[in-house]
Design a protein around this motif. Structure first.
Motif, PDB file in Angstrom:
ATOM      1  N   GLY A   1      -8.387   4.532   6.658  1.00 48.75           N
ATOM      2  CA  GLY A   1      -9.836   4.369   6.734  1.00 48.75           C
ATOM      3  C   GLY A   1     -10.460   4.217   5.362  1.00 48.75           C
ATOM      4  N   PRO A   2     -11.803   4.163   5.310  1.00 53.11           N
ATOM      5  CA  PRO A   2     -12.503   4.014   4.043  1.00 53.11           C
ATOM      6  C   PRO A   2     -12.335   5.260   3.178  1.00 53.11           C
ATOM      7  CG  PRO A   2     -14.053   4.472   5.823  1.00 53.11           C
ATOM      8  CD  PRO A   2     -12.718   4.271   6.463  1.00 53.11           C
ATOM      9  N   PRO A   3     -12.345   5.113   1.851  1.00 52.72           N
ATOM     10  CA  PRO A   3     -12.568   3.869   1.104  1.00 52.72           C
ATOM     11  C   PRO A   3     -11.288   3.141   0.692  1.00 52.72           C
ATOM     12  CG  PRO A   3     -12.628   5.708  -0.405  1.00 52.72           C
ATOM     13  CD  PRO A   3     -12.357   6.300   0.966  1.00 52.72           C
ATOM     14  N   ASN A   4     -10.101   3.625   1.147  1.00 53.22           N
ATOM     15  CA  ASN A   4      -8.844   3.057   0.647  1.00 53.22           C
ATOM     16  C   ASN A   4      -8.305   1.899   1.496  1.00 53.22           C
ATOM     17  OD1 ASN A   4      -8.239   4.944  -1.679  1.00 53.22           O
ATOM     18  ND2 ASN A   4      -8.501   6.419  -0.023  1.00 53.22           N
ATOM     19  N   PHE A   5      -8.346   2.054   2.824  1.00 50.30           N
ATOM     20  CA  PHE A   5      -7.864   1.021   3.745  1.00 50.30           C
ATOM     21  C   PHE A   5      -6.410   0.639   3.455  1.00 50.30           C
ATOM     22  CE2 PHE A   5     -12.493   0.341   3.383  1.00 50.30           C
ATOM     23  CZ  PHE A   5     -12.855   0.582   4.709  1.00 50.30           C
ATOM     24  N   TRP A   6      -5.563   1.659   3.339  1.00 47.73           N
ATOM     25  CA  TRP A   6      -4.167   1.416   2.982  1.00 47.73           C
ATOM     26  C   TRP A   6      -3.313   1.177   4.215  1.00 47.73           C
ATOM     27  CZ3 TRP A   6      -2.489   5.496  -1.248  1.00 47.73           C
ATOM     28  CH2 TRP A   6      -3.100   5.156  -2.464  1.00 47.73           C
ATOM     29  N   SER A   7      -2.295   0.337   4.034  1.00 43.93           N
ATOM     30  CA  SER A   7      -1.256   0.179   5.043  1.00 43.93           C
ATOM     31  C   SER A   7      -0.359   1.412   5.032  1.00 43.93           C
ATOM     32  CB  SER A   7      -0.413  -1.064   4.738  1.00 43.93           C
ATOM     33  OG  SER A   7       0.323  -0.854   3.533  1.00 43.93           O
ATOM     34  N   ARG A   8       0.464   1.538   6.054  1.00 44.16           N
ATOM     35  CA  ARG A   8       1.403   2.663   6.096  1.00 44.16           C
ATOM     36  C   ARG A   8       2.395   2.583   4.938  1.00 44.16           C
ATOM     37  NH1 ARG A   8       1.580   5.536  11.132  1.00 44.16           N
ATOM     38  NH2 ARG A   8       3.765   6.128  10.781  1.00 44.16           N
ATOM     39  N   ASP A   9       2.841   1.364   4.600  1.00 47.48           N
ATOM     40  CA  ASP A   9       3.782   1.210   3.487  1.00 47.48           C
ATOM     41  C   ASP A   9       3.180   1.679   2.176  1.00 47.48           C
ATOM     42  OD1 ASP A   9       5.761   0.222   5.108  1.00 47.48           O
ATOM     43  OD2 ASP A   9       5.445  -1.885   4.581  1.00 47.48           O
ATOM     44  N   ARG A  10       1.912   1.310   1.934  1.00 52.85           N
ATOM     45  CA  ARG A  10       1.276   1.713   0.678  1.00 52.85           C
ATOM     46  C   ARG A  10       1.044   3.219   0.644  1.00 52.85           C
ATOM     47  NH1 ARG A  10      -0.896  -1.056  -3.467  1.00 52.85           N
ATOM     48  NH2 ARG A  10      -0.535  -3.007  -2.359  1.00 52.85           N
ATOM     49  N   ALA A  11       0.667   3.799   1.764  1.00 53.87           N
ATOM     50  CA  ALA A  11       0.469   5.248   1.822  1.00 53.87           C
ATOM     51  C   ALA A  11       1.785   5.978   1.593  1.00 53.87           C
ATOM     52  CB  ALA A  11      -0.133   5.640   3.169  1.00 53.87           C
TER      53      ALA A  11
ATOM     54  N   ALA B   1     -11.216  10.613  -1.225  1.00 54.49           N
ATOM     55  CA  ALA B   1     -11.406  10.029  -2.551  1.00 54.49           C
ATOM     56  C   ALA B   1     -10.748   8.657  -2.628  1.00 54.49           C
ATOM     57  CB  ALA B   1     -10.814  10.955  -3.606  1.00 54.49           C
ATOM     58  N   ARG B   2     -11.177   7.867  -3.593  1.00 53.87           N
ATOM     59  CA  ARG B   2     -10.467   6.634  -3.910  1.00 53.87           C
ATOM     60  C   ARG B   2      -9.218   6.999  -4.700  1.00 53.87           C
ATOM     61  NH1 ARG B   2     -15.946   4.969  -4.952  1.00 53.87           N
ATOM     62  NH2 ARG B   2     -16.550   3.166  -3.676  1.00 53.87           N
ATOM     63  N   TYR B   3      -8.096   6.380  -4.340  1.00 55.28           N
ATOM     64  CA  TYR B   3      -6.824   6.746  -4.955  1.00 55.28           C
ATOM     65  C   TYR B   3      -6.221   5.591  -5.731  1.00 55.28           C
ATOM     66  CZ  TYR B   3      -6.771  10.843  -1.843  1.00 55.28           C
ATOM     67  OH  TYR B   3      -7.067  12.011  -1.186  1.00 55.28           O
ATOM     68  N   CYS B   4      -5.521   5.939  -6.797  1.00 56.01           N
ATOM     69  CA  CYS B   4      -4.688   4.985  -7.532  1.00 56.01           C
ATOM     70  C   CYS B   4      -3.638   4.411  -6.584  1.00 56.01           C
ATOM     71  CB  CYS B   4      -4.009   5.708  -8.690  1.00 56.01           C
ATOM     72  SG  CYS B   4      -2.627   4.831  -9.430  1.00 56.01           S
ATOM     73  N   SER B   5      -3.448   3.110  -6.645  1.00 53.06           N
ATOM     74  CA  SER B   5      -2.564   2.422  -5.710  1.00 53.06           C
ATOM     75  C   SER B   5      -1.510   1.643  -6.482  1.00 53.06           C
ATOM     76  CB  SER B   5      -3.393   1.473  -4.830  1.00 53.06           C
ATOM     77  OG  SER B   5      -2.577   0.696  -4.012  1.00 53.06           O
ATOM     78  N   LEU B   6      -0.411   2.284  -6.811  1.00 52.52           N
ATOM     79  CA  LEU B   6       0.659   1.603  -7.540  1.00 52.52           C
ATOM     80  C   LEU B   6       1.350   0.585  -6.649  1.00 52.52           C
ATOM     81  CD1 LEU B   6       2.406   4.483  -9.539  1.00 52.52           C
ATOM     82  CD2 LEU B   6       0.520   3.010 -10.241  1.00 52.52           C
ATOM     83  N   ALA B   7       1.656  -0.568  -7.226  1.00 56.00           N
ATOM     84  CA  ALA B   7       2.440  -1.567  -6.508  1.00 56.00           C
ATOM     85  C   ALA B   7       3.913  -1.227  -6.613  1.00 56.00           C
ATOM     86  CB  ALA B   7       2.180  -2.950  -7.088  1.00 56.00           C
TER      87      ALA B   7
END
Length: 361
Positions: free
Chosen positions: A182-192, A3-9
């Protein structure tokens, strides 16, 4: 499919004075992002002009501006979700405004920038021309309305449910990193790590138990959670406000069905017999136009906000949070004779002997 996930800064960690007692620190952590009850949260949508992000154009060395303006059908989904939260009977109200200078919540729709929101009063840290909430994909697509409910939950001060230390989740860390890269988020390890694997402080979370049905819970596929065993096949929240979501919101923002606020008369102190997290409300009708001081006295941590009544609605005038400091909250503001003001005091914790009080002079 993931799923697409909320990505808090990531925001800077709060700085509290060293040596605070654990109980006092916990109370501060619990309430520092929550609004005082009775606040009207004004929200606006970016409408064009110079709004938007400047991003590089690959291979050209140049840049282009990406608009934050959302189509009306996207805005309507967000409006509908504000109404759903409001329909719980919360003491915090929502009002749409056109002027961003009047809005605490400023909403953009930049595709590819993820969906996210500042958490509670952290929105006040953002500049006037900055977003405090973004939607990065089509909210009208099947199953995506929950994204707006989720981000409004953040705006009210709620955190990600799967990051609760009470959940007892044991992740397959590398599987999580690989899945979110991977898709659809393409997050870095830090963001994950920040949005999934990082455990919140127990005082920050939405309740004392994990709520896998919460609107603040991500859906997860199989193979990411090792324990509890029943969630190895994944977590699939229903995408609606759960009973515990509603309970949490109403606990912090109970309905404003109290009698008329007590009068706060200049030079006369009003005692505050409050427990942690409780709030007292007062009305001020200044006898003359001048600069006044509103201050809290006693051994306690509190947040104090002054609102001016305009067109029957309380509008933010000034606020001070003395949480964790050795001094008390003090506000200086010009009050005008013939107008009505509200003083709202929410106590984080009392940490010494004696009563606390508020005074206007």
């Amino acid at each position: 499919m993931t799923a697409r996930y909320c990505s808090l800064a990531q925001q800077p960690a709060p700085a509290f004075a060293p040596g605070l007692a654990a109980e006092r620190l916990g109370a501060l952590m619990s309430g520092r992002r929550m609004w005082v009850n009775g606040t009207v949260l004004h929200y606006c949508f970016f409408d064009g002009g110079d709004d938007g992000s400047v991003i590089p154009v690959p291979g050209s060395g140049g840049t282009r501006r990406v608009s934050w303006v959302g189509a009306e059908e996207q805005r309507d989904v967000v409006r509908d979700c504000f109404r759903e939260w409001q329909g719980l009977g919360l003491g915090v109200r929502f009002a749409e405004v056109a002027d961003r200078s009047e809005a605490e919540v400023r909403i953009g729709f930049q595709e590819g920038d993820g969906s996210w929101s500042y958490v509670g009063r952290d929105a006040l840290l953002a500049g006037l021309n900055e977003r405090t909430m973004n939607f990065g994909w089509d909210l009208t697509a099947p199953g995506e309305r929950v994204t707006a409910l989720h981000e409004i939950g953040h705006a009210l001060g709620m955190q990600h449910e799967h990051q609760s230390p009470f959940a007892g989740i044991h992740w397959d860390d590398e599987a999580v990193y690989a899945d979110l890269a991977g898709p659809p988020n393409f997050w870095s390890r830090d963001r994950a790590f920040f949005n999934v694997l990082r455990k919140l402080d127990p005082a920050e979370v939405n309740g004392s138990v994990w709520d896998p049905q919460s609107v603040m819970e991500y859906p997860f596929g199989a193979g990411l959670i090792l324990e509890p065993e029943q969630f190895r096949r994944g977590v699939q929240p229903p995408g609606a406000l759960s009973p515990l979501d509603k309970e949490f919101a109403l606990r912090w923002y109970p309905p404003l069905d109290a009698p008329r606020p007590a009068a706060l008369v200049p030079f006369r102190s009003a005692p505050l017999s409050l427990g942690p997290g409780e709030q007292a409300d007062f009305a001020v009708e200044p006898p003359e136009t001048r600069e006044y001081t509103v201050g809290v006295f006693g051994a306690g941590d509190s947040v104090v906000v002054v609102f001016e009544e305009r067109d029957g609605e309380p509008r933010f005038l000034a606020g001070h949070d003395d949480g964790g400091a050795p001094h008390n909250a003090v506000i200086r503001a010009r009050l005008v004779k013939g107008r009505r003001y509200f003083v709202r005091v929410r106590l984080y914790s009392g940490w010494g002997s004696g009563e606390t009080a508020v005074m206007c002079w």
